[in-house]
Design a protein around this motif. Structure first.
Motif, PDB file in Angstrom:
ATOM      1  N   PHE A 128       0.862  -1.176   0.000  1.00 41.55           N
ATOM      2  CA  PHE A 128       0.000   0.000   0.000  1.00 41.55           C
ATOM      3  C   PHE A 128       0.905   1.235   0.000  1.00 41.55           C
ATOM      4  CE2 PHE A 128       0.909  -0.799   4.426  1.00 41.55           C
ATOM      5  CZ  PHE A 128       1.143   0.467   4.948  1.00 41.55           C
ATOM      6  N   GLN A 129       0.331   2.384  -0.259  1.00 36.70           N
ATOM      7  CA  GLN A 129       1.071   3.638  -0.305  1.00 36.70           C
ATOM      8  C   GLN A 129       0.554   4.596   0.752  1.00 36.70           C
ATOM      9  OE1 GLN A 129       1.130   5.434  -4.166  1.00 36.70           O
ATOM     10  NE2 GLN A 129       2.533   3.933  -5.020  1.00 36.70           N
ATOM     11  N   SER A 130       1.527   5.251   1.399  1.00 33.55           N
ATOM     12  CA  SER A 130       1.214   6.301   2.363  1.00 33.55           C
ATOM     13  C   SER A 130       1.762   7.608   1.811  1.00 33.55           C
ATOM     14  CB  SER A 130       1.840   5.989   3.727  1.00 33.55           C
ATOM     15  OG  SER A 130       1.603   7.036   4.642  1.00 33.55           O
ATOM     16  N   ASP A 131       0.920   8.602   1.638  1.00 30.68           N
ATOM     17  CA  ASP A 131       1.369   9.861   1.047  1.00 30.68           C
ATOM     18  C   ASP A 131       0.642  11.025   1.709  1.00 30.68           C
ATOM     19  OD1 ASP A 131      -1.102   9.391   0.101  1.00 30.68           O
ATOM     20  OD2 ASP A 131      -0.675   9.760  -2.007  1.00 30.68           O
ATOM     21  N   VAL A 144       5.181  13.761   0.009  1.00 28.04           N
ATOM     22  CA  VAL A 144       5.987  12.548   0.120  1.00 28.04           C
ATOM     23  C   VAL A 144       5.074  11.339  -0.092  1.00 28.04           C
ATOM     24  CG1 VAL A 144       7.581  11.237   1.566  1.00 28.04           C
ATOM     25  CG2 VAL A 144       7.492  13.721   1.753  1.00 28.04           C
ATOM     26  N   GLU A 145       5.579  10.354  -0.841  1.00 30.12           N
ATOM     27  CA  GLU A 145       4.870   9.096  -1.066  1.00 30.12           C
ATOM     28  C   GLU A 145       5.795   7.942  -0.680  1.00 30.12           C
ATOM     29  OE1 GLU A 145       3.488   8.823  -5.025  1.00 30.12           O
ATOM     30  OE2 GLU A 145       2.199  10.599  -4.910  1.00 30.12           O
ATOM     31  N   LEU A 146       5.253   7.022   0.108  1.00 26.39           N
ATOM     32  CA  LEU A 146       6.024   5.879   0.583  1.00 26.39           C
ATOM     33  C   LEU A 146       5.269   4.598   0.232  1.00 26.39           C
ATOM     34  CD1 LEU A 146       8.596   5.130   2.261  1.00 26.39           C
ATOM     35  CD2 LEU A 146       7.072   4.878   4.211  1.00 26.39           C
ATOM     36  N   ASP A 147       5.942   3.701  -0.470  1.00 26.29           N
ATOM     37  CA  ASP A 147       5.360   2.408  -0.850  1.00 26.29           C
ATOM     38  C   ASP A 147       5.842   1.349   0.141  1.00 26.29           C
ATOM     39  OD1 ASP A 147       3.938   0.601  -2.518  1.00 26.29           O
ATOM     40  OD2 ASP A 147       5.855  -0.091  -3.293  1.00 26.29           O
ATOM     41  N   GLU A 195      17.748   8.173   0.846  1.00 24.21           N
ATOM     42  CA  GLU A 195      18.030   6.830   1.347  1.00 24.21           C
ATOM     43  C   GLU A 195      18.024   6.794   2.866  1.00 24.21           C
ATOM     44  OE1 GLU A 195      18.701   2.860   1.518  1.00 24.21           O
ATOM     45  OE2 GLU A 195      18.114   4.083  -0.205  1.00 24.21           O
ATOM     46  N   ASN A 196      18.534   7.844   3.511  1.00 24.55           N
ATOM     47  CA  ASN A 196      18.501   7.897   4.973  1.00 24.55           C
ATOM     48  C   ASN A 196      17.066   7.995   5.484  1.00 24.55           C
ATOM     49  OD1 ASN A 196      21.297   7.795   5.118  1.00 24.55           O
ATOM     50  ND2 ASN A 196      21.510  10.012   5.039  1.00 24.55           N
ATOM     51  N   VAL A 197      16.240   8.775   4.798  1.00 24.85           N
ATOM     52  CA  VAL A 197      14.828   8.887   5.191  1.00 24.85           C
ATOM     53  C   VAL A 197      14.133   7.533   5.067  1.00 24.85           C
ATOM     54  CG1 VAL A 197      12.620   9.954   4.595  1.00 24.85           C
ATOM     55  CG2 VAL A 197      14.701  11.329   4.614  1.00 24.85           C
ATOM     56  N   ARG A 198      14.402   6.805   4.010  1.00 26.33           N
ATOM     57  CA  ARG A 198      13.789   5.490   3.821  1.00 26.33           C
ATOM     58  C   ARG A 198      14.208   4.514   4.919  1.00 26.33           C
ATOM     59  NH1 ARG A 198      14.522   0.513   2.475  1.00 26.33           N
ATOM     60  NH2 ARG A 198      16.756   0.830   2.672  1.00 26.33           N
ATOM     61  N   ALA A 199      15.525   4.472   5.202  1.00 23.83           N
ATOM     62  CA  ALA A 199      16.018   3.541   6.213  1.00 23.83           C
ATOM     63  C   ALA A 199      15.484   3.887   7.608  1.00 23.83           C
ATOM     64  CB  ALA A 199      17.544   3.545   6.205  1.00 23.83           C
ATOM     65  N   GLN A 200      15.447   5.170   7.949  1.00 24.47           N
ATOM     66  CA  GLN A 200      14.945   5.570   9.260  1.00 24.47           C
ATOM     67  C   GLN A 200      13.452   5.280   9.395  1.00 24.47           C
ATOM     68  OE1 GLN A 200      16.001   9.662   9.872  1.00 24.47           O
ATOM     69  NE2 GLN A 200      18.205   9.285   9.675  1.00 24.47           N
ATOM     70  N   VAL A 221      10.348  -0.888   2.364  1.00 21.51           N
ATOM     71  CA  VAL A 221       9.668   0.374   2.077  1.00 21.51           C
ATOM     72  C   VAL A 221      10.461   1.099   1.010  1.00 21.51           C
ATOM     73  CG1 VAL A 221       8.639   0.572   4.368  1.00 21.51           C
ATOM     74  CG2 VAL A 221      10.884   1.569   3.948  1.00 21.51           C
ATOM     75  N   ASN A 222       9.758   1.765   0.137  1.00 23.82           N
ATOM     76  CA  ASN A 222      10.392   2.469  -0.982  1.00 23.82           C
ATOM     77  C   ASN A 222       9.881   3.896  -0.986  1.00 23.82           C
ATOM     78  OD1 ASN A 222      11.778   3.114  -3.310  1.00 23.82           O
ATOM     79  ND2 ASN A 222      10.238   2.231  -4.665  1.00 23.82           N
ATOM     80  N   LEU A 223      10.804   4.833  -0.807  1.00 28.27           N
ATOM     81  CA  LEU A 223      10.446   6.247  -0.811  1.00 28.27           C
ATOM     82  C   LEU A 223      10.414   6.740  -2.255  1.00 28.27           C
ATOM     83  CD1 LEU A 223       9.839   8.783   0.884  1.00 28.27           C
ATOM     84  CD2 LEU A 223      12.286   9.274   0.867  1.00 28.27           C
ATOM     85  N   LEU A 224       9.228   7.066  -2.729  1.00 28.51           N
ATOM     86  CA  LEU A 224       9.071   7.569  -4.087  1.00 28.51           C
ATOM     87  C   LEU A 224       9.583   9.006  -4.165  1.00 28.51           C
ATOM     88  CD1 LEU A 224       5.520   6.143  -4.856  1.00 28.51           C
ATOM     89  CD2 LEU A 224       7.748   5.125  -5.327  1.00 28.51           C
ATOM     90  N   PRO A 225       9.902   9.488  -5.378  1.00 27.76           N
ATOM     91  CA  PRO A 225      10.428  10.857  -5.506  1.00 27.76           C
ATOM     92  C   PRO A 225       9.480  11.888  -4.898  1.00 27.76           C
ATOM     93  CG  PRO A 225      10.741   9.658  -7.550  1.00 27.76           C
ATOM     94  CD  PRO A 225       9.903   8.772  -6.674  1.00 27.76           C
ATOM     95  N   ALA A 226      10.002  12.637  -3.925  1.00 22.62           N
ATOM     96  CA  ALA A 226       9.200  13.673  -3.270  1.00 22.62           C
ATOM     97  C   ALA A 226       9.099  14.903  -4.179  1.00 22.62           C
ATOM     98  CB  ALA A 226       9.821  14.044  -1.922  1.00 22.62           C
TER      99      ALA A 226
END
Length: 396
Positions: A128-131, A144-147, A195-200, A221-226
């Motif tokens: 699912f996506q959280s944005d 911001v969109e996070l998969d 990458e740091n935002v995704r890992a944290q 989790v995959n941080l899509l281009p903000a």
């Protein structure tokens, strides 16, 4: 012969829909048919003497019917208890509404009305996506969109630990993402720190859902281009392009440094070696000169004039040996003649072969002139020596 065929006389007397008493009768009554069937099975019968005359045999007929129904019901209940769990699923068995067992994939049986089974997919990865628009640490707004990818690892906890495990995971993801973005700058979220935002976010999400026992494992989790807000998108695009140019220039400078540095180090080592060799050469030459003068000192003390003249001649010989110019000193004359042999040799090398004869003639003429000049000088010297001898003889 049919009852209504012509020539049969009074057909009304042969109508099957009429009773023998002469009353007209309609279609068979359904209720009567059901009653008759129940009577045959032993659940009822005709009232009166016929029922009483049956005696003890009337009690066995209902018992037999109930046994047949019970057997049929048991067979249906047993067959209805079979169920199948798919390969990618696991079955959670509830007995009277309480957790009883966890079954694997395959064919199973459960007692109907006692056990119930609910299947859960545990093999496929869900996502699912959280944005949303979020506020960064430097008070900028970004979208911001996070998969999120996850799968079920514990069906019991997934179904009964919380009311809705999927919704709980989405809320925890949104909370973790907003916390991490709120403690990061906009440049980090948009460019270098993604990458740091995704890992944290992944680490914080796992920490949040651990106490709730959702029965879920977060795969990735995959941080899509903000994206910045549309009103300032062009300005941020320019800023990102400038940062990319900065990184490109830095990489080019590092590549140039890696290319030039070995050459510079090689030149430094060569200069150091040359300086070391020159120092050793100079020291050895000085030591040789000192040793030479130490050897000449006793000879100079023994014959100063001869030694001085010898040193003078050796010095002139060394100087003239390294010089292409020729000087002719005529004794008894103040004129010193210069013979330009270096120029003549240089012209000989530069001119073509057909002009070398002319050069030879020029050299012969110059030599004859020098010979005549030397003869004149010799005659002048002889005359002057004669005068000196006459003067000396007159004096004597």
């Amino acid at each position: 012969m049919a009852w209504n065929q012509p020539g049969n006389g009074n057909n009304n007397d042969r109508d099957p829909w009429k009773n023998q008493g002469g009353r007209e009768q309609g279609p068979p009554d359904l209720d009567e048919a059901v009653k008759n069937l129940l009577a045959k099975l032993g659940f009822g019968g005709k009232k009166g003497g016929a029922g009483r005359s049956s005696g003890g045999s009337s009690g066995g007929l209902p018992t037999k019917g109930l046994g047949i129904i019970a057997v049929l019901a048991l067979v249906v209940w047993f067959i209805a208890g079979f169920y199948t769990v798919k390969e990618a699923e696991r079955g959670v068995v509830l007995r009277f509404g309480q957790y009883s067992d966890l079954v694997e994939s395959g064919l199973h049986w459960r007692p109907v009305f006692i056990d119930s089974v609910e299947t859960v997919d545990v093999s496929n990865v869900r996502q699912f996506q959280s944005d949303g628009f979020m506020l960064t640490q430097d008070e900028n707004v970004v979208q911001v969109e996070l998969d999120v990818q996850y799968r079920v690892v514990n069906p019991r906890d997934y179904l009964y630990a919380v009311e809705d495990a999927d919704n709980s995971l989405q809320q925890a993801t949104d909370s973790a993402l907003r916390f991490v973005v709120g403690h990061s700058t906009m440049d980090e979220v948009l460019t270098v720190g993604r990458e740091n935002v995704r890992a944290q976010t992944l680490e914080l999400l796992e920490t949040i859902i651990a106490p709730y026992q959702l029965g879920i494992q977060v795969v990735d989790v995959n941080l899509l281009p903000a994206r910045p807000p549309e009103a300032v998108k062009d300005a941020f695009d320019d800023a990102i392009a400038a940062q990319e140019d900065e990184q490109r220039f830095i990489r080019e400078a590092e590549a140039y440094a890696r290319e030039i540095e070995p050459l510079a180090r090689g030149q430094v080592r060569r200069l150091l070696q040359e300086a070391q060799a020159y120092r050793e050469q100079t020291v050895l030459r000085a030591q040789g000169e000192v040793a030479r003068f130490n050897e000449l000192l006793p000879q100079y003390k023994a014959a100063p004039e001869v030694t001085r003249q010898r040193l003078y001649l050796e010095t002139l010989e060394r100087i003239y040996a390294e010089n292409a110019k020729v000087f002719v000193d005529v004794e008894g004359s103040n004129n010193m003649m210069y013979l330009p042999l270096d120029k003549i040799l240089e012209q000989q090398r530069n001119r073509p072969t057909q002009n070398r004869s002319n050069d030879s003639e020029a050299m012969m003429n110059s030599r004859s002139q020098s010979n005549s000049t030397s003869n004149q000088s010799s005659s002048q010297q002889s005359s002057s020596s004669g005068r000196v001898s006459d003067r000396s003889g007159g004096r004597g």
